[in-house]
Design a protein around this motif. Structure first.
Motif, short mmCIF file in Angstrom:
data_model
loop_
_atom_site.label_atom_id
_atom_site.label_comp_id
_atom_site.label_asym_id
_atom_site.label_seq_id
_atom_site.Cartn_x
_atom_site.Cartn_y
_atom_site.Cartn_z
N LEU A 1 55.36 84.53 38.27
CA LEU A 1 56.12 83.29 38.46
C LEU A 1 56.69 82.78 37.14
CD1 LEU A 1 53.87 81.36 41.02
CD2 LEU A 1 56.09 82.41 41.45
N ALA A 2 55.88 82.84 36.08
CA ALA A 2 56.33 82.36 34.78
C ALA A 2 57.54 83.16 34.30
CB ALA A 2 55.20 82.45 33.76
N PHE A 3 57.51 84.47 34.49
CA PHE A 3 58.63 85.30 34.03
C PHE A 3 59.85 85.15 34.94
CE2 PHE A 3 55.59 87.39 31.24
CZ PHE A 3 56.38 87.61 30.12
N ILE A 4 59.64 84.90 36.23
CA ILE A 4 60.77 84.63 37.12
C ILE A 4 61.49 83.37 36.66
CG2 ILE A 4 61.39 83.86 39.44
CD1 ILE A 4 59.29 85.78 40.53
N VAL A 5 60.72 82.34 36.33
CA VAL A 5 61.32 81.10 35.82
C VAL A 5 62.09 81.38 34.53
CG1 VAL A 5 60.79 78.85 34.79
CG2 VAL A 5 59.62 79.57 36.88
N GLY A 6 61.49 82.19 33.65
CA GLY A 6 62.15 82.54 32.40
C GLY A 6 63.46 83.26 32.63
N PHE A 7 63.49 84.20 33.56
CA PHE A 7 64.72 84.95 33.86
C PHE A 7 65.79 84.02 34.42
CE2 PHE A 7 61.93 88.92 34.58
CZ PHE A 7 62.03 89.25 33.24
N LEU A 8 65.38 83.07 35.26
CA LEU A 8 66.35 82.13 35.84
C LEU A 8 66.98 81.26 34.75
CD1 LEU A 8 64.48 81.02 39.10
CD2 LEU A 8 66.47 82.52 38.90
N TYR A 9 66.16 80.82 33.81
CA TYR A 9 66.71 80.05 32.67
C TYR A 9 67.64 80.91 31.83
CZ TYR A 9 64.04 75.68 33.01
OH TYR A 9 63.55 74.46 33.40
N LEU A 10 67.28 82.17 31.68
CA LEU A 10 68.12 83.08 30.89
C LEU A 10 69.49 83.24 31.55
CD1 LEU A 10 67.35 84.55 28.27
CD2 LEU A 10 66.96 86.61 29.62
N LEU A 11 69.49 83.34 32.87
CA LEU A 11 70.76 83.42 33.60
C LEU A 11 71.56 82.13 33.46
CD1 LEU A 11 69.53 85.19 36.88
CD2 LEU A 11 71.00 86.18 35.09
N TRP A 12 70.88 81.00 33.46
CA TRP A 12 71.55 79.70 33.29
C TRP A 12 72.20 79.60 31.92
CZ3 TRP A 12 70.00 75.57 29.97
CH2 TRP A 12 70.77 74.41 30.11
N ILE A 13 71.47 80.02 30.89
CA ILE A 13 72.02 79.99 29.53
C ILE A 13 73.26 80.88 29.45
CG2 ILE A 13 71.58 80.65 27.12
CD1 ILE A 13 68.62 80.01 27.66
N ARG A 14 73.16 82.06 30.02
CA ARG A 14 74.29 83.00 29.98
C ARG A 14 75.50 82.44 30.75
NH1 ARG A 14 76.36 87.67 32.60
NH2 ARG A 14 77.11 89.21 31.07
N LYS A 15 75.25 81.78 31.87
CA LYS A 15 76.34 81.20 32.64
C LYS A 15 77.03 80.09 31.87
CE LYS A 15 77.43 78.96 37.05
NZ LYS A 15 76.90 78.47 38.35
N LYS A 16 76.27 79.27 31.16
CA LYS A 16 76.86 78.17 30.39
C LYS A 16 77.67 78.69 29.21
CE LYS A 16 75.86 73.62 28.50
NZ LYS A 16 77.02 73.04 29.20
N ASP A 17 77.35 79.87 28.71
CA ASP A 17 78.10 80.49 27.62
C ASP A 17 79.39 81.06 28.21
OD1 ASP A 17 78.79 81.59 25.17
OD2 ASP A 17 77.55 83.37 25.46
#
Length: 356
Positions: free
Chosen positions: A6-22
């Motif tokens: 679960l912790a890594f799923i949350v991390g991946f979702l944040y990573l996708l959010w950061i990439r989308k904002k870029d």
């Protein structure tokens, strides 16, 4: 095992959010994943190693003098250690914040796992930390990522790196200190919210300076199968023409006087593209009363007609003005906002050609 997953799923979702904002030049996801996994792991190893020599208690003083500095220098060292993996993609100001956020996200993900394992309510704690602590770590460390980009790609920025490290350490230390020694949720969450707002403001400033924004040029215009008739507010000629698009916004060009005509909603989209974080309410409030025409540039070439809710300008004039629109917004923030002043202190004067 479920906690780790679960912790890594949350991390991946944040990573996708950061990439989308870029939004202008997205980083390869594989490179971000390296910063997240390798950089996050290294930052935890570095911090645990330092804690072996400089133990810290959960007190306000230790938060400021030890915990904040130790964890922030660990994340900065991890970013530097991973730099060779993404050096070729490190090519716009936002990249410093993006890759630093990925490292901080990795650090926070591992930290969340440790804390959840030691809690009587691991899932509740993980859920809370996945919002508060993850965004907090990214917000604190973002300053250093921007300063590191300037140091590597613009010019020597040792002063900016030092200032960014101090700002990140103090912000991190204050947040932890408030948690350890105060029962005021208002103070804790208020400080957290300010940190996140600053993070978003810094993200928008770096995006505003991106060299990868498309120019408002004929080569980027596309015709759509949508013919409209209108009277040009500039030359008053009756026109029938195809609508054009640029970055998903629509506009028309008067074939009589070559004026670009953009309606209100699409004006806001256009301005936001060149200046992420553009505040349309502030723009509307700055318009003259009585429906008078507003001049948006010093040369009187860019007009906004309040009565008709239309922007008009020759496309070549508009192209030049929009190309400087983002930088002008950053300069205004430097003059008027605390976040802008910090941006200058960590080295933005080198990006903007200002006197140090």
């Amino acid at each position: 095992m479920i906690i780790v997953l679960l912790a890594f799923i949350v991390g991946f979702l944040y990573l996708l959010w950061i990439r989308k904002k870029d939004q202008f030049e997205k980083e390869p996801f594989g490179r971000l994943l390296i910063a997240f996994l390798v950089g996050g792991t290294l930052s935890v190893v570095f911090s645990l190693t330092i804690y072996n020599y400089i133990p810290a208690e959960h007190t306000f003083i230790d938060s400021i003098l030890k915990i904040g500095p130790i964890e922030e220098i660990s994340k900065l060292l991890a970013l530097a250690a991973c730099y060779k993996f993404f050096e070729k993609d490190f090519n716009e100001p936002a990249d410093g914040l993006v890759y630093m956020s990925a490292v901080a996200l990795g650090f926070s993900t591992i930290e969340n796992i440790f804390y959840s394992f030691s809690s009587n309510y691991p899932y509740t704690l993980l859920a809370l930390r996945s919002v508060i602590c993850v965004l907090g770590h990214m917000s604190f460390s973002g300053y250093m990522g921007i300063a590191y980009y300037i140091h590597k790609k613009s010019s020597s920025n040792w002063r900016g790196l030092l200032v960014s490290f101090i700002v990140a350490s103090v912000a991190h230390g204050l947040y932890d200190g408030f948690i350890f020694e105060t029962n005021s949720n208002l103070l804790i969450y208020g400080f957290w919210l300010i940190s996140v707002i600053f993070f978003i403001a810094f993200f928008n400033m770096t995006l505003s300076l991106s060299p990868f924004k498309k120019r408002f040029h004929h080569d980027e215009f596309k015709e759509i199968n949508k013919v409209i008739s209108f009277q040009c507010i500039n030359c008053e000629a009756d026109i029938k023409s195809n609508r054009l698009t640029f970055q998903k916004l629509e506009f028309s060009i008067c074939e009589s006087c070559d004026q670009v005509l953009v309606s209100r909603d699409h004006v806001f989209k256009l301005f936001t593209y060149y200046r992420p974080g553009f505040r349309k309410k502030k723009f509307v409030n700055s318009l003259p009363e009585g429906g008078q025409k507003a001049l948006l540039d010093d040369n009187g070439n860019i007009h906004y007609h309040s009565q008709h809710h239309l922007l008009s300008a020759r496309h070549d004039h508009l192209e030049i003005w929009l190309n400087n629109f983002g930088k002008k917004g950053v300069l205004e923030r430097i003059e008027t906002k605390i976040s802008g002043k910090i941006f200058k202190w960590i080295g933005a004067d080198k990006l903007l050609g200002l006197n140090a």
